[in-house]
Design a protein around this motif. Structure first.
Motif, PDB file in Angstrom:
ATOM      1  N   GLU B 113       0.822  -1.216   0.000  1.00 15.80           N
ATOM      2  CA  GLU B 113       0.000   0.000   0.000  1.00 15.80           C
ATOM      3  C   GLU B 113       0.852   1.261   0.000  1.00 15.80           C
ATOM      4  O   GLU B 113       0.487   2.253  -0.634  1.00 15.80           O
ATOM      5  CB  GLU B 113      -0.962   0.034   1.196  1.00 15.80           C
ATOM      6  N   ALA B 114       1.994   1.236   0.706  1.00 16.89           N
ATOM      7  CA  ALA B 114       2.866   2.424   0.699  1.00 16.89           C
ATOM      8  C   ALA B 114       3.286   2.736  -0.732  1.00 16.89           C
ATOM      9  O   ALA B 114       3.250   3.892  -1.174  1.00 16.89           O
ATOM     10  CB  ALA B 114       4.091   2.201   1.579  1.00 16.89           C
ATOM     11  N   ASP B 212      13.464   7.904 -10.017  1.00 14.11           N
ATOM     12  CA  ASP B 212      14.075   8.248  -8.725  1.00 14.11           C
ATOM     13  C   ASP B 212      13.049   8.857  -7.772  1.00 14.11           C
ATOM     14  O   ASP B 212      13.000   8.506  -6.589  1.00 14.11           O
ATOM     15  CB  ASP B 212      15.231   9.243  -8.912  1.00 14.11           C
ATOM     16  N   SER B 213      12.226   9.785  -8.285  1.00 14.22           N
ATOM     17  CA  SER B 213      11.251  10.410  -7.370  1.00 14.22           C
ATOM     18  C   SER B 213      10.111   9.443  -7.049  1.00 14.22           C
ATOM     19  O   SER B 213       9.611   9.434  -5.925  1.00 14.22           O
ATOM     20  CB  SER B 213      10.726  11.733  -7.928  1.00 14.22           C
ATOM     21  N   LEU B 214       9.726   8.598  -8.005  1.00 19.41           N
ATOM     22  CA  LEU B 214       8.688   7.588  -7.711  1.00 19.41           C
ATOM     23  C   LEU B 214       9.150   6.672  -6.580  1.00 19.41           C
ATOM     24  O   LEU B 214       8.427   6.411  -5.624  1.00 19.41           O
ATOM     25  CB  LEU B 214       8.399   6.738  -8.960  1.00 19.41           C
ATOM     26  N   ARG B 215      10.367   6.184  -6.735  1.00 21.38           N
ATOM     27  CA  ARG B 215      10.927   5.272  -5.735  1.00 21.38           C
ATOM     28  C   ARG B 215      11.180   5.988  -4.412  1.00 21.38           C
ATOM     29  O   ARG B 215      10.843   5.480  -3.342  1.00 21.38           O
ATOM     30  CB  ARG B 215      12.243   4.697  -6.283  1.00 21.38           C
ATOM     31  N   GLY B 216      11.733   7.193  -4.500  1.00 23.97           N
ATOM     32  CA  GLY B 216      12.049   7.964  -3.293  1.00 23.97           C
ATOM     33  C   GLY B 216      10.796   8.256  -2.492  1.00 23.97           C
ATOM     34  O   GLY B 216      10.763   8.050  -1.271  1.00 23.97           O
ATOM     35  N   ASN B 217       9.761   8.726  -3.166  1.00 19.65           N
ATOM     36  CA  ASN B 217       8.514   9.046  -2.452  1.00 19.65           C
ATOM     37  C   ASN B 217       7.884   7.793  -1.847  1.00 19.65           C
ATOM     38  O   ASN B 217       7.323   7.833  -0.751  1.00 19.65           O
ATOM     39  CB  ASN B 217       7.518   9.722  -3.403  1.00 19.65           C
ATOM     40  N   ALA B 218       7.968   6.671  -2.582  1.00 27.16           N
ATOM     41  CA  ALA B 218       7.382   5.419  -2.075  1.00 27.16           C
ATOM     42  C   ALA B 218       8.133   4.945  -0.823  1.00 27.16           C
ATOM     43  O   ALA B 218       7.520   4.569   0.182  1.00 27.16           O
ATOM     44  CB  ALA B 218       7.415   4.348  -3.157  1.00 27.16           C
ATOM     45  N   LEU B 221       7.273   7.142   2.137  1.00 26.71           N
ATOM     46  CA  LEU B 221       5.981   6.839   2.762  1.00 26.71           C
ATOM     47  C   LEU B 221       6.070   5.546   3.584  1.00 26.71           C
ATOM     48  O   LEU B 221       5.503   5.445   4.681  1.00 26.71           O
ATOM     49  CB  LEU B 221       4.888   6.715   1.682  1.00 26.71           C
ATOM     50  N   TYR B 222       6.811   4.584   3.050  1.00 25.83           N
ATOM     51  CA  TYR B 222       7.029   3.333   3.788  1.00 25.83           C
ATOM     52  C   TYR B 222       7.744   3.639   5.119  1.00 25.83           C
ATOM     53  O   TYR B 222       7.332   3.152   6.179  1.00 25.83           O
ATOM     54  CB  TYR B 222       7.855   2.376   2.926  1.00 25.83           C
ATOM     55  N   ALA B 223       8.785   4.478   5.032  1.00 28.58           N
ATOM     56  CA  ALA B 223       9.544   4.824   6.255  1.00 28.58           C
ATOM     57  C   ALA B 223       8.636   5.521   7.266  1.00 28.58           C
ATOM     58  O   ALA B 223       8.707   5.249   8.468  1.00 28.58           O
ATOM     59  CB  ALA B 223      10.729   5.719   5.892  1.00 28.58           C
ATOM     60  N   LYS B 224       7.778   6.417   6.779  1.00 21.88           N
ATOM     61  CA  LYS B 224       6.867   7.121   7.691  1.00 21.88           C
ATOM     62  C   LYS B 224       5.884   6.145   8.328  1.00 21.88           C
ATOM     63  O   LYS B 224       5.529   6.285   9.503  1.00 21.88           O
ATOM     64  CB  LYS B 224       6.103   8.216   6.935  1.00 21.88           C
ATOM     65  N   ALA B 225       5.442   5.151   7.547  1.00 22.96           N
ATOM     66  CA  ALA B 225       4.525   4.144   8.099  1.00 22.96           C
ATOM     67  C   ALA B 225       5.216   3.367   9.220  1.00 22.96           C
ATOM     68  O   ALA B 225       4.620   3.113  10.277  1.00 22.96           O
ATOM     69  CB  ALA B 225       4.056   3.197   6.998  1.00 22.96           C
TER      70      ALA B 225
END
Lengths: 335, 245
Positions: B113-114, B212-218, B221-225
């Motif tokens: 989901e992240a 890079d930004s797709l992966r970075g943002n994903a 969000l995973y890290a924030k979760a």
């Protein structure tokens, strides 16, 4: 941080991900005072990439600093120091965090203390009289630059002040002249450097170049990053050391222990003045913001922090630069 | 097809949009299958019904993407056996076979989901128009799933932090390694089997996206979760740093 069983990532791949990482704790820290008091801390990284520290990313960077303070709050940590560029980005303004019930500091009082005390010690060891010296401060209108200048006024022959922002420099310089001090100021470093006996550099500009120096000049590099060696004219007799650092005589430990990967210094247990300031605040149970705002660091605060530093067994770092420990300090560099 | 392609600025935009929809539909169908499998692992009737409901929600998302892709005349390729998606599914099935409800929730509701929420948001904003509305509304629904599961995982962590974190670490390396290989600048384990032709990462710039930004943002969000669940940052940063890139 990648372990030995994994291949090293090239810088390009690290850069591709680095500034996406949300602020987070990286390692825990344990510190012991000479008095026997112990305290624990957490190093939180904002993950602001050095090449993103520009006006274009200012808003995003400020948000990252605010997010980092939010992490501190969520972890129920009651004291924090906003070190390095984080306090510069906020200009020492902590208003946004008033509801967090935490004590904050920029750590700039102790950094300033280590800078001026280091300069005084270096001058003493080299037989140079402070009162007969002209002291050049590069980055004079920054928080630490102003603090060092205010501390040194009246103690030296002449203050030579350099900063990029001419309006701020003029205001500050004129104020000192009005107080009756010998001051010369310019945004052109080449106008000031030839007159300097002692130099403090607390600027972070990559555009600094120092030339036409007097022989035997002493330079304290307390900027970020500390790379002034590359920007100073190679003159024999120049004594350049990295300043603003202390040495924790009773040591510190990290968990996980990243000391072999970063925070590497040529002498054991060195630490930035700003970080040591919050350690001292924890040892002393100081419950109010200490260094905050810009231009608010008084000589009294500098002296108080330095006294506390010595009380808890934290001394000036030995003189060193990127080549290692400097000759004069070799006998005192081990704990 | 020709008439529909005219709605796109270029054949490259058409192709990359087709691939984005293909990945989204395949991912939703994997999610649907995962929740359907999860329903079988649960004894509690209410939780079982909730899992079926989630499976249906993922089915509706897939149908939404399929319907709009059809309207646009996109060249959609659905492949649940595509290399990365299949490996993720296998990981999920391994834990489901052990009736490990928590592990299944971690894989589906946190890791997948992240990536879905973040990438739908980025893709929606880049594609614009009706695609934006569709991707962002589905991202919003996925976020609700994730938030609900994060609360559940917070409780699990609270019961026995050390055991939970150790378990999470194992799942992280089993599953996030696959997602990391999948989202690297170049597919680290070959073609995904979903994109038409070459890897779409080389063509993302045609719709103002970059890998890079797709992966970075994903990953952000995973890290924030993980932070919200309560996993210490000093642990999660090491887990993320050890992922292939």
């Amino acid at each position: 941080m990648r372990t030995s069983e994994l291949e090293e990532l090239p810088i390009s791949k690290i850069k591709a991900i680095y500034d996406y990482i949300p602020p987070r704790g990286i390692f825990k820290m344990h510190v012991k005072s000479l008095t026997g008091i112990e305290t624990n801390g957490l190093y939180i990284d904002t993950f602001i990439a050095p090449d993103k520290l520009n006006a274009q990313n200012l808003r995003a960077n400020i948000q990252k600093v605010k997010d980092a303070v939010k992490v501190v709050h969520h972890l129920n940590i009651k004291m924090a120091i906003l070190g390095g560029f984080t306090s510069l980005l906020l200009e020492g303004n902590f208003n946004d965090f008033e509801d967090y019930d935490m004590v904050l500091t920029t750590g700039n009082s102790l950094t300033s203390a280590y800078v001026v005390k280091g300069l005084e010690k270096a001058a003493r060891e080299h037989g140079i009289s402070m009162s007969e010296s002209n002291v050049l401060v590069i980055g004079a209108t920054g928080d630490i630059g102003m603090a060092c200048t205010n501390y040194l006024k009246g103690k030296v022959n002449r203050l030579l002040l350099c900063a990029r922002n001419m309006n701020r420099l003029k205001t500050f310089g004129q104020r000192l002249l009005d107080e009756g001090h010998e001051v010369k100021y310019s945004s052109d470093l080449s106008e000031l450097a030839p007159e300097a006996d002692l130099i403090i550099s607390v600027a972070s500009s990559s555009e600094i170049a120092i030339s036409s120096l007097k022989p035997k000049v002493i330079i304290c590099d307390a900027g970020y990053p500390k790379n002034l060696e590359e920007k100073v004219e190679k003159v024999p007799g120049v004594f350049l050391f990295h300043g603003g650092m202390g040495q924790l005589k009773h040591g510190y430990s990290f968990n996980p222990d990243y000391t072999s990967q970063f925070y590497r210094y040529p002498a054991p247990h060195l630490g930035h003045g700003c970080i040591i300031e919050i350690i001292l605040m924890a040892f002393e149970g100081i419950k109010e913001n200490f260094s905050m705002g810009k231009g608010n660091i008084t000589s009294e605060k500098i002296d108080l922090m330095y006294e506390l530093s010595l009380k808890h067994g934290i001394e000036l770092a030995p003189f060193y630069n990127s080549d290692g420990i400097l000759e004069a300090s070799k006998n005192n560099s081990t704990t | 097809m020709e008439t529909q392609e005219k709605e796109f600025k270029s054949i490259e935009v058409f192709n990359v949009t087709s691939d984005i929809y293909s990945q989204a539909i395949t991912g939703e169908l994997i999610g649907m299958s995962n929740f359907a499998t999860l329903a079988e692992t649960i004894d509690d009737p209410h939780e079982k019904m909730e899992a079926v409901e989630h499976a249906d929600s993922e089915r509706r998302h897939a149908e939404g993407f399929m319907a709009y892709a059809k309207k646009l005349g996109l060249n959609v390729n659905i492949n649940l056996k595509g290399s990365y998606w299949n490996r993720i599914r296998e990981q999920f099935l391994n834990y489901a076979a052990k009736k490990d409800f928590i592990a299944c929730i971690i894989i589906q509701e946190v890791m997948l989901e992240a990536f879905a929420i973040s990438m739908y948001t980025d893709a929606g904003n880049a594609l614009g128009g009706a695609s934006k509305k569709l991707f962002l509304s589905i991202a919003e629904e996925e976020k609700e799933h994730m938030d609900h599961s994060v609360e559940l995982l917070q409780e699990e962590l609270h019961k026995d932090p050390d055991t939970f974190i150790k378990k999470f670490e194992g799942i992280h390396f089993n599953c996030m390694t696959i997602l990391s290989e999948f989202s690297a600048r170049t597919d680290l384990k070959g073609h995904c089997g979903v994109c038409n032709g070459d890897c779409m990462k080389n063509a993302l710039h045609h719709v103002n996206l970059n890998v890079d930004s797709l992966r970075g943002n994903a990953l952000a969000l995973y890290a924030k979760a993980l932070d919200t669940i309560g996993i210490p940052g000093e642990k999660s940063i090491v887990w993320i740093a050890k992922l292939p890139a």
